[in-house]
Design a protein around this motif. Structure first.
Motif, short mmCIF file in Angstrom:
data_model
loop_
_atom_site.label_atom_id
_atom_site.label_comp_id
_atom_site.label_asym_id
_atom_site.label_seq_id
_atom_site.Cartn_x
_atom_site.Cartn_y
_atom_site.Cartn_z
N GLN A 46 -5.44 -12.39 -3.22
CA GLN A 46 -6.82 -12.02 -3.55
C GLN A 46 -7.54 -11.44 -2.34
O GLN A 46 -8.28 -10.47 -2.45
N LEU A 47 -7.30 -12.04 -1.16
CA LEU A 47 -7.92 -11.54 0.06
C LEU A 47 -7.48 -10.11 0.33
O LEU A 47 -8.30 -9.23 0.65
N SER A 48 -6.19 -9.85 0.19
CA SER A 48 -5.66 -8.51 0.41
C SER A 48 -6.28 -7.52 -0.57
O SER A 48 -6.66 -6.40 -0.21
N LEU A 49 -6.45 -7.96 -1.82
CA LEU A 49 -6.99 -7.10 -2.87
C LEU A 49 -8.45 -6.73 -2.60
O LEU A 49 -8.82 -5.56 -2.71
N VAL A 50 -9.29 -7.71 -2.24
CA VAL A 50 -10.71 -7.40 -2.00
C VAL A 50 -10.87 -6.53 -0.74
O VAL A 50 -11.75 -5.67 -0.69
N LEU A 51 -10.01 -6.74 0.25
CA LEU A 51 -10.06 -5.90 1.45
C LEU A 51 -9.69 -4.46 1.11
O LEU A 51 -10.29 -3.50 1.62
N GLN A 52 -8.71 -4.29 0.23
CA GLN A 52 -8.33 -2.94 -0.19
C GLN A 52 -9.46 -2.27 -0.96
O GLN A 52 -9.72 -1.08 -0.80
N ASN A 57 -6.82 -1.44 4.72
CA ASN A 57 -5.41 -1.54 4.35
C ASN A 57 -4.78 -2.60 5.24
O ASN A 57 -4.09 -2.28 6.21
N PRO A 58 -5.04 -3.87 4.94
CA PRO A 58 -4.65 -4.94 5.87
C PRO A 58 -3.15 -5.17 5.94
O PRO A 58 -2.46 -5.16 4.92
N SER A 59 -2.66 -5.35 7.15
CA SER A 59 -1.26 -5.73 7.35
C SER A 59 -1.13 -7.23 7.07
O SER A 59 -2.11 -7.95 6.99
N GLN A 60 0.12 -7.68 6.96
CA GLN A 60 0.34 -9.11 6.75
C GLN A 60 -0.16 -9.91 7.95
O GLN A 60 -0.67 -11.02 7.81
N LYS A 61 -0.04 -9.31 9.14
CA LYS A 61 -0.53 -9.97 10.36
C LYS A 61 -2.04 -10.18 10.28
O LYS A 61 -2.56 -11.23 10.66
N THR A 62 -2.76 -9.17 9.77
CA THR A 62 -4.21 -9.28 9.62
C THR A 62 -4.56 -10.36 8.61
O THR A 62 -5.45 -11.19 8.85
N ILE A 63 -3.86 -10.38 7.48
CA ILE A 63 -4.11 -11.40 6.44
C ILE A 63 -3.87 -12.79 7.02
O ILE A 63 -4.68 -13.71 6.83
#
Length: 615
Positions: A46-52, A57-63
């Motif tokens: 969900q975090l990745s989706l709202v950031l997109q 375009n978050p990397s896994q490291k950012t997440i």
């Protein structure tokens, strides 16, 4: 004199508009994935989706940076804070990244090379995922990727995604009204209510008296005529009317009492959040105590204009029970004069937490024109690198603020607070031993000269390039003119009548929900309460301490509410949100800070006039 000039006002209006746009975009992205801004993000996906949806375009490291093994959920405020830190990539940054692969500067990358890199490095992609990129005709030809075209399409797609989210928000008039302001220090999270108390309609807070020179005029606002539940509060404060009527406390007058002192600092983060040192206080036995906090007046800067000396400071005193999570508000300091706030009373034996607090009205991001960048290092006639006089002076000021116990030396513990702030890392015992070999120390603690030499060594390590030195200075609240504009050092004094108090800084972090909860309870305890006309479950608590006014919204109902806040009739005021009109959502059975307000110019009368109404 804090009176703004017209150019400052126009700059402020521009920054307020930018902030309002930022929060609209945050909300648009959030509500694309979640039903309400009160609903929490429940997973990494969900975090990745709202950031997109917000054009990132978050990397896994950012997440992983924001969703750790301890994270169970993130709220809307957390999301806004993440967006402020994770800026969208620019075309020049993307081209620079591709340029590192395209060493021949040909403007394209062979598909074979692209497959190899994307499936083996960083966030590894699958062969099929890379194939979806190489099959796109817009930026691929003859087995090669034209990365300039790819970057253009990527950025335009990202902007289209953000625009679609904004359009969806604009299409819903009810959602459009719910524009949230931002609270940097006290997040807008709902705070679970303490044990309920009698309705303010029937309780008379007889112990609360307004300071002389103030007038309060509750009135029924015009919005009530339209059927909206609302309430209006007006407080008029005379020029320089900042002294509290309570007993003035001065640690210096308590000659026979035993005392402890520690310095600390508020630091303003890039996203507007404020972090500070937090302290544990241990009292061996029950005793009368006197606790004060005030901005630190650095001796070598006396006579100079120091912005932080006008920043409001306070301390919330919490009692530790079985667990640190279960902290009970005991009391809080009241503003005694322009510089200092204090509290005097009796505390039982045990462990207490001291949470420093500033409203964010005065410690905030301000765009100022700087004519030129200060020089940090120079070379003497022998070509040896040396620190400039003004940089040496700034470093000695920094030493003064990070020397928490004031003994003129930096212990490893004190130095590590400095390191955590400037580099995010700690210095271990082994590295400290290396420091001891190379820099002047006394009793295993770094001297002022040692601290200066350490910074000179850093400049030498980079051949005179001051980049790392500027990183340190900027993280400590300095601007390029070597002025401390985004930090406020302070000093805490504690005196006890019957025992020796022991105080220790234990962390350097944002106050979070713990501080928000304590502020809400303090205001509800001491402030005046007004029920929203037509809505008995919504109560506005307003409390003035010296030159500061805080309002808290209490929602006793079973449903979330949206409260519209209007300060248009206020005069000579500034608030921590930086918005004159805004709206906030308050979760069911919770309290949250509406706003903190202070005088823009304390030499003139100021009027706090605020209407809270139910949307």
């Amino acid at each position: 004199n804090l009176k703004a000039t017209p150019s400052e006002n126009s700059q402020g209006e521009k920054s307020h508009a930018e902030e309002a746009t930022f929060y609209m975009n945050c909300r648009a992205a959030y509500l694309t994935v979640l039903k309400s801004s009160l609903e929490n993000i429940k997973s990494k996906e969900q975090l990745s989706l709202v950031l997109q949806q917000a054009g990132r375009n978050p990397s896994q490291k950012t997440i992983n940076k924001y969703w750790t093994s301890q994270t169970t959920s993130l709220n809307f405020d957390d999301f806004c804070a993440i967006l402020k830190k994770e800026k969208p990539a620019t075309k020049s940054e993307l081209l620079e990244a591709f340029g590192k692969i395209d060493t021949d500067k040909a403007g394209y990358i062979l598909h074979d090379e692209l497959y190899k890199i994307l499936t083996t490095r960083g966030d590894k992609m699958t062969w099929e995922e890379v194939t979806t990129i190489t099959k796109q005709g817009d930026f691929n030809c003859s087995g090669k990727l034209d990365y300039s075209k790819f970057c253009e399409l990527y950025l335009s797609t990202s902007e289209q995604c953000c625009k679609a989210a904004r359009d969806r928000l604009e299409a819903d008039p009810r959602m459009r009204q719910q524009q949230l302001g931002n609270q940097s220090e006290n997040s807008s999270k709902g705070i679970a209510l303490p044990v309920s108390k009698p309705s303010p309609r029937s309780s008379s807070k007889s112990d609360h008296k307004l300071p002389k020179g103030d007038s309060r005029a509750p009135s029924r606002p015009s919005s009530a005529a339209s059927g909206k539940a609302s309430t209006s509060t007006t407080v008029t404060v005379g020029a320089s009317s900042s002294r509290s009527p309570e007993l003035t406390v001065e640690p210096g007058t308590l000659k026979e009492w035993q005392c402890a002192q520690s310095k600390g600092c508020f630091y303003l983060e890039e996203d507007g959040e404020i972090i500070s040192h937090k302290y544990r206080l241990h009292l061996p036995q029950r005793s009368a105590v006197c606790i004060t906090i005030k901005p630190l007046n650095i001796p070598q800067l006396e006579g100079k204009s120091c912005r932080w000396l006008s920043v409001d400071t306070a301390l919330l005193i919490l009692k530790e029970n079985e667990t640190q999570e279960c902290l009970q508000l005991v009391s809080f300091t009241e503003l005694q004069n322009k510089e200092m706030s204090g509290w005097r009373g009796e505390l039982g034996s045990g462990v207490y937490w001291l949470l420093p607090f500033t409203t964010g009205c005065r410690l905030r991001k301000v765009k100022t024109q700087i004519t030129g960048e200060a020089k940090l290092v120079w070379r003497d006639e022998d070509g040896e690198l040396a620190l400039t006089e003004e940089f040496r002076a700034a470093l000695l000021d920094i030493f003064e603020t990070i020397d928490l116990d004031g003994n003129g030396l930096l212990s490893l513990e004190e130095y590590n607070f400095f390191e955590l702030r400037t580099s995010g890392e700690k210095c271990d015992q082994e590295a400290w031993a290396v420091c001891k070999e190379n820099f002047e120390m006394k009793k295993n603690e770094l001297t002022r000269q040692g601290f200066l030499d350490l910074n000179l060594m850093e400049a030498n390590d980079r051949g005179g390039d001051p980049w790392d030195l500027w990183v340190t200075l900027l993280s400590l609240g300095y601007n390029k003119a070597l002025e401390m504009t985004e930090a406020c050092p302070f000093v805490i004094d504690i005196c006890a009548e019957r025992c020796k108090p022991r105080m220790k800084a234990v962390s350097l972090e944002a106050g979070g929900s713990q501080l928000s909860r304590a502020v809400c309870r303090a205001v509800a305890l001491k402030g005046e309460a007004q029920v929203l006309d037509g809505s008995g479950n919504i109560i506005i608590h307003t409390y003035r301490s010296g030159s500061r006014i805080t309002s808290v919204i209490e929602n006793k109902s079973e449903n979330k509410v949206i409260i519209h806040v209007n300060n248009e009739q206020s005069k000579n005021c500034l608030n921590n949100r930086g918005l004159t009109v805004f709206a906030v959502e308050v979760a069911p059975k919770s309290m949250m800070v509406s706003q903190h307000v202070m005088a823009l110019n304390e030499q003139e009368e100021w009027i706090y006039s605020c209407v809270h109404s139910l949307v």
